[in-house]
Design an enzyme around this catalytic site. Structure first.
Site, PDB file in Angstrom:
ATOM      1  CG  HIS A 265     -36.540  44.644 -43.819  1.00  0.00           C
ATOM      2  ND1 HIS A 265     -36.699  45.654 -44.587  1.00  0.00           N
ATOM      3  CD2 HIS A 265     -37.654  43.716 -44.427  1.00  0.00           C
ATOM      4  CE1 HIS A 265     -37.587  45.628 -45.348  1.00  0.00           C
ATOM      5  NE2 HIS A 265     -37.962  44.571 -45.411  1.00  0.00           N
ATOM      6  CD  GLU A 318     -40.764  36.605 -46.082  1.00  0.00           C
ATOM      7  OE1 GLU A 318     -41.646  35.988 -46.074  1.00  0.00           O
ATOM      8  OE2 GLU A 318     -40.137  37.100 -47.404  1.00  0.00           O
TER       9      GLU A 318
HETATM   10  N1  COA Z   1     -29.300  36.232 -39.267  1.00  0.00           N
HETATM   11  C1  COA Z   1     -27.730  36.574 -38.741  1.00  0.00           C
HETATM   12  N2  COA Z   1     -27.023  37.560 -39.084  1.00  0.00           N
HETATM   13  C2  COA Z   1     -27.692  38.672 -39.887  1.00  0.00           C
HETATM   14  C3  COA Z   1     -29.153  38.408 -40.398  1.00  0.00           C
HETATM   15  C4  COA Z   1     -29.686  37.380 -39.955  1.00  0.00           C
HETATM   16  N3  COA Z   1     -31.163  36.907 -40.151  1.00  0.00           N
HETATM   17  N4  COA Z   1     -29.318  39.485 -40.938  1.00  0.00           N
HETATM   18  C5  COA Z   1     -28.442  40.362 -41.013  1.00  0.00           C
HETATM   19  N5  COA Z   1     -27.327  39.671 -40.310  1.00  0.00           N
HETATM   20  C6  COA Z   1     -26.129  40.304 -39.972  1.00  0.00           C
HETATM   21  C7  COA Z   1     -25.012  40.082 -41.368  1.00  0.00           C
HETATM   22  O1  COA Z   1     -24.430  38.935 -41.338  1.00  0.00           O
HETATM   23  C8  COA Z   1     -24.217  41.495 -41.321  1.00  0.00           C
HETATM   24  O2  COA Z   1     -23.306  41.104 -40.280  1.00  0.00           O
HETATM   25  P1  COA Z   1     -21.742  41.761 -40.723  1.00  0.00           P
HETATM   26  O3  COA Z   1     -21.801  43.193 -40.616  1.00  0.00           O
HETATM   27  O4  COA Z   1     -21.214  41.346 -39.378  1.00  0.00           O
HETATM   28  O5  COA Z   1     -21.206  41.206 -42.019  1.00  0.00           O
HETATM   29  C9  COA Z   1     -25.087  42.485 -40.829  1.00  0.00           C
HETATM   30  O6  COA Z   1     -26.183  41.727 -39.999  1.00  0.00           O
HETATM   31  C10 COA Z   1     -25.836  43.130 -41.961  1.00  0.00           C
HETATM   32  O7  COA Z   1     -26.436  42.384 -42.777  1.00  0.00           O
HETATM   33  P2  COA Z   1     -26.569  42.652 -44.403  1.00  0.00           P
HETATM   34  O8  COA Z   1     -26.692  41.372 -45.204  1.00  0.00           O
HETATM   35  O9  COA Z   1     -25.517  43.736 -45.043  1.00  0.00           O
HETATM   36  O10 COA Z   1     -27.928  43.540 -44.279  1.00  0.00           O
HETATM   37  P3  COA Z   1     -28.863  43.608 -45.621  1.00  0.00           P
HETATM   38  O11 COA Z   1     -29.589  45.034 -45.540  1.00  0.00           O
HETATM   39  O12 COA Z   1     -28.349  43.326 -46.880  1.00  0.00           O
HETATM   40  O13 COA Z   1     -29.942  42.581 -44.772  1.00  0.00           O
HETATM   41  C11 COA Z   1     -31.484  40.842 -45.529  1.00  0.00           C
HETATM   42  C12 COA Z   1     -31.128  42.282 -45.297  1.00  0.00           C
HETATM   43  C13 COA Z   1     -32.951  40.519 -45.150  1.00  0.00           C
HETATM   44  C14 COA Z   1     -30.914  40.106 -46.748  1.00  0.00           C
HETATM   45  C15 COA Z   1     -30.856  39.846 -44.170  1.00  0.00           C
HETATM   46  O14 COA Z   1     -31.266  40.442 -42.995  1.00  0.00           O
HETATM   47  C16 COA Z   1     -31.012  38.414 -44.202  1.00  0.00           C
HETATM   48  O15 COA Z   1     -30.476  37.875 -44.948  1.00  0.00           O
HETATM   49  N6  COA Z   1     -32.185  37.825 -43.318  1.00  0.00           N
HETATM   50  C17 COA Z   1     -32.359  36.628 -43.230  1.00  0.00           C
HETATM   51  C18 COA Z   1     -33.129  36.277 -44.687  1.00  0.00           C
HETATM   52  C19 COA Z   1     -34.525  36.792 -44.413  1.00  0.00           C
HETATM   53  O16 COA Z   1     -35.394  36.780 -43.374  1.00  0.00           O
HETATM   54  N7  COA Z   1     -35.098  37.406 -45.663  1.00  0.00           N
HETATM   55  C20 COA Z   1     -36.460  37.930 -45.769  1.00  0.00           C
HETATM   56  C21 COA Z   1     -36.274  39.418 -45.758  1.00  0.00           C
HETATM   57  S1  COA Z   1     -37.899  40.240 -45.584  1.00  0.00           S
END
Ligand code: COA
Length: 382
Positions: A265, A318
């Protein structure tokens, strides 16, 4: 000559992209405390609200800024009830959509058609109530039409959650299903400056109308990094199928560079408090499915920790939403639209907050393209 400009280092330092850490508005609606894992609506803890209130009470809280008295709640329920109709223009548009249309796209189209036929003037509370009341109506109408069934009239004795379930199936819903869905709707109603709420506020800040702002928000919610995750969680649970397949399935997914849906998140640096509530709801709603989901959750957290020790990703809202929504009988492609049927209250409350004290939201971009290019007319270009 082509030169490249680069973003100022201070911007890069402060902002990894995605406006992380940027304060884009002031609000009195909800507060997300990411490090403490705390969520409050108008200062009320989400745990208290999820266990004891109904969705209509939360709508009142977010729209009026206080919890309702019994009479105030009755008044709001009556107003919502009166608006629960399917305008002919929307019925027509929904009937014309191919039955393969994703319900989230159908919802976006329905709100747009409703706005075109109905909305005039600045966003106001009457419009917010009228639009919110219609979300379950639009969704259930499309769901029935795509299954070759006629849309139903709302049931005058049922509240928001119960009426939604009734409109979808045509049967009086079970009490435990209504309670689970109501708690889900309470939990998802607002969440700080999330991507769809920000979208709604940006559109409203241009002095556009409420339907346009909500259409934009629906578009933002649809993506899997925001509200589109729960059906993908369900796909994952179904693909894994049994506990013994869980570890290899998730290892393979991570090795392919995929994200595990339902984890991580932007705001929470500990467990999402909504996930805690939904885990309990899922445990009660479907013990068998819960056991599989719980095992997958434990393994996923261990694998994510193994992949990058110390990064700490947690279960988000979620993951158990998928189990809860499936347990009340919703098909996977209605999960995100049902999220929208809750968040529309937050969106409209934010739109009203934005217009009450408006300033155009218009950030800047660091230009990183070429500069000082020598212009050559079309006929002379090679
Ligand atoms: N599975 C695997 N790796 C994950 C992950 C997941 N669910 N969520 C984050 N990461 C990893 C990313 O690959 C990234 O790795 P890196 O630093 O080696 O590149 C790191 O964690 C940070 O991710 P980032 O995308 O910068 O964080 P964010 O703050 O933008 O992400 C989300 C938030 C929710 C977009 C992200 O956690 C995600 O894509 N989750 C899965 C989708 C989901 O459940 N969405 C509902 C949100 S309520």
């Amino acid at each position: 000559m082509t030169t490249k400009t680069s973003p100022s280092t201070s911007t890069i330092k402060q902002n990894r992209g995605g406006l992380e850490g940027v304060v884009a508005a002031t609000t009195t609606l909800s507060r997300v405390e990411g490090t403490a894992g705390r969520l409050t609506y108008h200062g009320y803890n989400i745990h208290d609200l999820a266990r004891t209130t109904t969705f209509e009470e939360i709508a009142y809280l977010l729209w009026f800024g206080k919890l309702p008295t019994r009479m105030e709640l009755v008044d709001l329920k009556v107003r919502l009830l009166e608006e629960r109709t399917l305008p002919t223009v929307v019925l027509q548009v929904l009937s014309d959509l191919p039955s393969t249309t994703a319900p989230m796209d159908a919802l976006r189209t329905a709100v747009s058609a409703w706005g075109a036929a109905t909305i005039q003037g600045k966003p106001n509370l009457d419009q917010a109530i009228a639009l919110t009341a219609r979300f379950p109506v639009f969704l259930s109408a499309f769901h029935r039409l795509r299954n070759g069934l006629k849309p139903l009239e709302s049931h005058p004795e049922l509240g928001y959650a119960a009426n939604y379930l009734y409109l979808l199936s045509g049967h009086m819903p079970k009490e435990e299903h209504v309670r689970a869905l109501d708690a889900y709707l309470v939990l998802l109603a607002d969440h700080g400056m999330n991507a769809s709420t920000f979208t709604a506020r940006v559109v409203a800040s241009t002095e556009s109308d409420i339907a346009s702002a909500v259409v934009g928000a629906i578009g933002a919610l649809k993506g899997p990094l925001h509200g589109g995750a729960p059906s993908k969680v369900q796909d994952m649970l179904e693909a894994i199928g049994t506990q013994d397949r869980a570890e290899s399935w998730m290892r393979d997914a991570l090795a392919r560079g995929e994200r595990l849906m339902g984890f991580g998140h932007r705001a929470y640096k500990t467990e999402d408090p909504r996930a805690e509530e939904l885990r309990e709801l899922a445990r009660l709603a479907d013990p068998r499915e819960f056991a599989l989901a719980r095992r997958i959750e434990e393994l996923a957290l261990a694998l994510l920790e193994e992949q990058k020790p110390g990064r700490r990703l947690y279960t988000n809202v979620e993951f158990y939403s998928a189990v809860v929504l499936a347990s009340v009988g919703l098909p996977g492609d209605l999960f995100t639209p049902t999220f929208a049927a809750s968040r529309v209250v937050g969106w409209t409350a934010h739109i009203l907050e934005q217009v009450a004290n408006n300033r155009l939201i218009r950030p800047e971009a660091d230009y990183t393209g070429p500069t000082e290019q020598h212009f050559v007319p079309l006929g002379e270009r090679q």
